[in-house]
Motif scaffolding. Structure first.
Motif, mmCIF file in Angstrom:
data_model
loop_
_atom_site.group_PDB
_atom_site.id
_atom_site.type_symbol
_atom_site.label_atom_id
_atom_site.label_comp_id
_atom_site.label_asym_id
_atom_site.label_seq_id
_atom_site.Cartn_x
_atom_site.Cartn_y
_atom_site.Cartn_z
ATOM 1 N N SER A 7 0.853 -1.186 0.000
ATOM 2 C CA SER A 7 0.000 0.000 0.000
ATOM 3 C C SER A 7 0.886 1.233 0.000
ATOM 4 N N GLY A 8 0.269 2.379 -0.334
ATOM 5 C CA GLY A 8 0.992 3.640 -0.229
ATOM 6 C C GLY A 8 1.409 4.251 -1.549
ATOM 7 N N LEU A 18 6.763 9.720 -0.733
ATOM 8 C CA LEU A 18 5.752 8.691 -0.525
ATOM 9 C C LEU A 18 6.337 7.640 0.405
ATOM 10 N N ARG A 19 5.463 6.972 1.138
ATOM 11 C CA ARG A 19 5.883 5.867 1.990
ATOM 12 C C ARG A 19 5.095 4.622 1.607
ATOM 13 N N LEU A 20 5.808 3.617 1.158
ATOM 14 C CA LEU A 20 5.182 2.346 0.815
ATOM 15 C C LEU A 20 5.248 1.402 2.004
ATOM 16 N N SER A 21 4.214 0.585 2.146
ATOM 17 C CA SER A 21 4.178 -0.443 3.185
ATOM 18 C C SER A 21 3.869 -1.780 2.544
ATOM 19 N N TYR A 79 8.845 -1.348 5.002
ATOM 20 C CA TYR A 79 8.483 -0.007 4.538
ATOM 21 C C TYR A 79 9.544 0.509 3.573
#
Length: 121
Positions: A7-8, A18-21, A79
């Motif tokens: 997500s993200g 942006l921060r992806l998880s 992350y």
């Protein structure tokens, strides 16, 4: 069964963040390395960053200093903090993880479904 859910992703202007998880779930006995890869249109999938269970990180040269990979071993989540984004960072980002589903089985590599990142003004 093991699932990795990212997500993200989204649309961001150049210079933005942006921060992806990526959360792992299912029958998990242990997780070794976790990582992020990306695939831009017309290009091969490439490694972005990896992190071991002990926190040792590795980055592709093009994202060093700008991206930070981290993980929460309790939440089984990895992350990717992406800063100073450039149009050339546009790609589908995939997470992967080396997971053992039982003490009797070897580690296997699982992949998420991918999340789109678009860097454009």
């Amino acid at each position: 069964q093991v699932q990795l859910v990212e997500s993200g992703g989204g649309l961001v202007q150049p210079g933005g963040s942006l921060r992806l998880s990526c959360a792992a779930s299912g029958r998990i006995f242990g997780i070794r390395a976790m990582g992020w890869y990306r695939q831009a249109p017309g290009k091969q999938r490439e490694l972005v960053a990896t992190i071991t269970s002990g926190g040792i990180t590795n980055y592709v040269d093009s994202v060093k200093v700008r991206f930070i990979i981290s993980r929460d071993n309790i939440r089984q989540t990895v992350y990717l903090q992406m800063n100073s984004l450039k149009p050339e960072d546009t790609a589908v980002y995939y997470c992967n993880a080396d997971i053992r589903t039982s003490i009797d089985y070897a580690f296997q590599t699982f992949w998420g479904q991918g999340t789109q990142v678009i860097v454009s003004s």
